[in-house]
Design a protein around this motif. Sequence first.
Motif, PDB file in Angstrom:
ATOM      1  N   ILE A  76      14.604  -6.163  -4.983  1.00 26.75           N
ATOM      2  CA  ILE A  76      13.188  -5.910  -5.766  1.00 26.75           C
ATOM      3  C   ILE A  76      12.481  -4.807  -4.811  1.00 26.75           C
ATOM      4  CG2 ILE A  76      11.212  -6.773  -6.745  1.00 26.75           C
ATOM      5  CD1 ILE A  76      13.106  -7.848  -8.226  1.00 26.75           C
ATOM      6  N   ILE A  77      12.397  -5.092  -3.652  1.00 23.70           N
ATOM      7  CA  ILE A  77      11.201  -4.221  -2.775  1.00 23.70           C
ATOM      8  C   ILE A  77      12.206  -2.864  -2.614  1.00 23.70           C
ATOM      9  CG2 ILE A  77      10.861  -4.099  -0.386  1.00 23.70           C
ATOM     10  CD1 ILE A  77      10.577  -7.036  -0.416  1.00 23.70           C
ATOM     11  N   ALA A  78      13.409  -2.944  -2.546  1.00 19.22           N
ATOM     12  CA  ALA A  78      14.040  -1.604  -2.443  1.00 19.22           C
ATOM     13  C   ALA A  78      13.870  -0.670  -3.735  1.00 19.22           C
ATOM     14  CB  ALA A  78      15.741  -1.578  -2.369  1.00 19.22           C
ATOM     15  N   TYR A  79      14.157  -1.510  -4.797  1.00 19.55           N
ATOM     16  CA  TYR A  79      13.894  -0.541  -6.316  1.00 19.55           C
ATOM     17  C   TYR A  79      12.405  -0.081  -6.148  1.00 19.55           C
ATOM     18  CZ  TYR A  79      14.833   0.224 -10.982  1.00 19.55           C
ATOM     19  OH  TYR A  79      14.819   0.769 -12.297  1.00 19.55           O
ATOM     20  N   GLN A  80      11.595  -0.832  -5.759  1.00 22.88           N
ATOM     21  CA  GLN A  80      10.146  -0.491  -5.708  1.00 22.88           C
ATOM     22  C   GLN A  80       9.897   0.844  -4.704  1.00 22.88           C
ATOM     23  OE1 GLN A  80       8.212  -4.378  -4.973  1.00 22.88           O
ATOM     24  NE2 GLN A  80       6.913  -3.860  -6.816  1.00 22.88           N
ATOM     25  N   LEU A  81      10.464   0.650  -3.554  1.00 24.19           N
ATOM     26  CA  LEU A  81      10.359   2.002  -2.759  1.00 24.19           C
ATOM     27  C   LEU A  81      10.934   3.223  -3.370  1.00 24.19           C
ATOM     28  CD1 LEU A  81      11.038   0.154   0.651  1.00 24.19           C
ATOM     29  CD2 LEU A  81       9.287   1.648   0.311  1.00 24.19           C
ATOM     30  N   TYR A  82      11.987   3.082  -4.028  1.00 26.33           N
ATOM     31  CA  TYR A  82      12.812   4.449  -4.575  1.00 26.33           C
ATOM     32  C   TYR A  82      11.850   4.730  -5.819  1.00 26.33           C
ATOM     33  CZ  TYR A  82      16.670   4.644  -1.547  1.00 26.33           C
ATOM     34  OH  TYR A  82      17.534   5.020  -0.552  1.00 26.33           O
ATOM     35  N   THR A  83      11.407   3.900  -6.754  1.00 29.37           N
ATOM     36  CA  THR A  83      10.732   4.358  -7.818  1.00 29.37           C
ATOM     37  C   THR A  83       9.296   3.994  -8.115  1.00 29.37           C
ATOM     38  OG1 THR A  83      11.393   2.160  -9.045  1.00 29.37           O
ATOM     39  CG2 THR A  83      13.097   3.473  -8.938  1.00 29.37           C
ATOM     40  N   GLY A  84       8.901   3.156  -7.226  1.00 25.05           N
ATOM     41  CA  GLY A  84       7.390   2.830  -7.320  1.00 25.05           C
ATOM     42  C   GLY A  84       7.163   1.689  -8.496  1.00 25.05           C
TER      43      GLY A  84
ATOM     44  N   GLU B 296       0.726  -1.111   0.077  1.00 26.72           N
ATOM     45  CA  GLU B 296       0.094   0.156   0.229  1.00 26.72           C
ATOM     46  C   GLU B 296       0.682   1.149  -0.012  1.00 26.72           C
ATOM     47  OE1 GLU B 296      -3.751  -0.465   2.766  1.00 26.72           O
ATOM     48  OE2 GLU B 296      -2.321  -1.873   3.368  1.00 26.72           O
ATOM     49  N   ILE B 297       1.797   1.234   0.789  1.00 32.88           N
ATOM     50  CA  ILE B 297       2.750   2.430   0.907  1.00 32.88           C
ATOM     51  C   ILE B 297       3.389   2.631  -0.378  1.00 32.88           C
ATOM     52  CG2 ILE B 297       4.928   3.174   2.187  1.00 32.88           C
ATOM     53  CD1 ILE B 297       3.628   2.011   4.618  1.00 32.88           C
ATOM     54  N   ILE B 298       4.132   1.604  -1.015  1.00 30.55           N
ATOM     55  CA  ILE B 298       4.847   1.851  -2.325  1.00 30.55           C
ATOM     56  C   ILE B 298       3.926   2.822  -3.222  1.00 30.55           C
ATOM     57  CG2 ILE B 298       5.425   0.733  -4.370  1.00 30.55           C
ATOM     58  CD1 ILE B 298       6.549  -1.581  -2.728  1.00 30.55           C
ATOM     59  N   ASN B 299       2.719   2.714  -3.315  1.00 27.59           N
ATOM     60  CA  ASN B 299       1.923   3.651  -3.970  1.00 27.59           C
ATOM     61  C   ASN B 299       1.616   4.846  -3.484  1.00 27.59           C
ATOM     62  OD1 ASN B 299       1.077   1.648  -6.045  1.00 27.59           O
ATOM     63  ND2 ASN B 299      -0.474   0.860  -4.422  1.00 27.59           N
ATOM     64  N   ASP B 300       2.235   5.074  -2.117  1.00 29.12           N
ATOM     65  CA  ASP B 300       2.202   6.545  -1.712  1.00 29.12           C
ATOM     66  C   ASP B 300       3.703   7.225  -2.036  1.00 29.12           C
ATOM     67  OD1 ASP B 300       2.169   9.089  -0.230  1.00 29.12           O
ATOM     68  OD2 ASP B 300       1.291   7.872   1.512  1.00 29.12           O
ATOM     69  N   ARG B 301       3.948   7.728  -3.031  1.00 26.44           N
ATOM     70  CA  ARG B 301       5.171   8.226  -3.567  1.00 26.44           C
ATOM     71  C   ARG B 301       5.922   9.140  -2.638  1.00 26.44           C
ATOM     72  NH1 ARG B 301       7.021   4.498  -4.406  1.00 26.44           N
ATOM     73  NH2 ARG B 301       8.828   5.762  -5.121  1.00 26.44           N
ATOM     74  N   ALA B 302       5.049  10.115  -2.145  1.00 28.28           N
ATOM     75  CA  ALA B 302       5.801  11.256  -1.428  1.00 28.28           C
ATOM     76  C   ALA B 302       5.899  10.661   0.032  1.00 28.28           C
ATOM     77  CB  ALA B 302       4.529  12.501  -1.228  1.00 28.28           C
TER      78      ALA B 302
END
Length: 500
Positions: A295-303, A196-202
Amino acid sequence: MSEQDKTRVSTLVSPACDDDATRVSFDAKGTELVSPRGEGAAGVDANNDKTAVVNDEATQLSDATELGSKAGDNTAFFIDEGGSNGAGQAVGFDVGSVLKDRFRLEKKLGEGGMGAVFLAVDERKLEAKHKDPYVAIKLIAGDFSQDPLAYIALQRETDKSQKLAHPNIITVYDFDRDGDVFFMTMEALKGRTLDEIINDRAHCQRHARSYIEALAQGIAYAHKRNIVHSDLKPANIFVTDEGVIKVLDFGIARALYGGGDDIGEVVGLTPGYASCEMFAAAPPHTSDDVYAIGIIAYQLYTGEHPFAKKKATLARDQGLKPKRIKGIPLYQWQAINSALAFDRDARCPDAGQFYRQFSGAGRRVKQLSVALLVVVLSAIAFFAVYEPEIGPDIPFSELPVAVQQQLTSHLAEADLALKFGDINGALHYLDRAYVLHPHNREVMKKLDRLVAAMSAAIIAASAEPKQRVQQIDELLKYESLAQNPELLGLKKSLLSPQSQ
């Protein structure tokens, strides 16, 4: 507890988001047990008509691993088409029931063919007027309560989880039974899962680094105890309302694999986060978790997923490479890029190594020579009597327990780093402790000792003033030292005309 309460126990469910719409299981020979969505027998979630594929051979094991949740949780149900009377009839307990004359079930959080998950009140804690009497209860019942596989699997899940007493891993309390019902109690969490948080880019831009470091620390703790998670993904990572990362689901699928277990060797994996070796049914390895962390780290930084949500074997065969993440230091990118390697031998061997590379712990402060480090170490004893005067705004005793544990862990790591002469490692851990609890007296005491010793070493150095100013600038990049008066004063004196 109100319906608006965000209490959820994601260890107990398997979200069917786009990233992991297919969950695959293999037996010990590498045979696929659960086929992709739409290619096998299907079970239907009566609440939202989403379909989850089930293979008769794997139904019990899937149910043992995957408990669905109620409508609104975006969760796929894994349903035994032929062997179960359904969760509702099999459980035998519902909201209002009391287990062991102690746990009153207040709210159903999820259910599947094997049993259910409830939010419960611990009556003993309530009698003791405990400020948080809530626990989560995962139970098996009905036909499955007579199945040694389900009983042993849940017990081993409990035993394994109880070994992982770490602030970034969900706490499991106990395993027990009430008649034919076997159950496990664990902490109830309030917050959101990482998917859920990954979609909250800010939000991610502000917290990505701290989330990645906390995730790596939790998994590193498990790796040191020879436990591999094997199904890391955003849905299995929880962020509490206090901002604390909790790794979930050290569960049945992992307990079913390997080392002398006689209950079958079956491994569940989520394609978008599984390493190539997992698809080949290779023996589990800590580097498998490192791939998922990458993978998760990449998603956190880029979405975005680094390989467009393709499974590792397909991405490898297509020659895909992750795009460089902009706006982060080179050493962090190198850590993530290494974690995303398709070949196990090219990855960090475990989460501890990944953490050290990603966080920069152990990196030498630029321009600070080995000779200066020796001087610093010898000078620390001289300044051991120095005491800081400023205290924290919030007493240590009033911090959340998880934060207290993290801070204590950082202090211990700093002491260990000093023992081995790793000044920069000590600074790193003290800085992380400072961020958790600004002006903590013990943290400030250790920091001030280091600063005093390093200042003395810089003054004694024969380098030009400009080079010594560069050394101080590197130290000032630490959040805990950014406004350090001793360093700022020394820098000012070195920049004065008399020093030129």
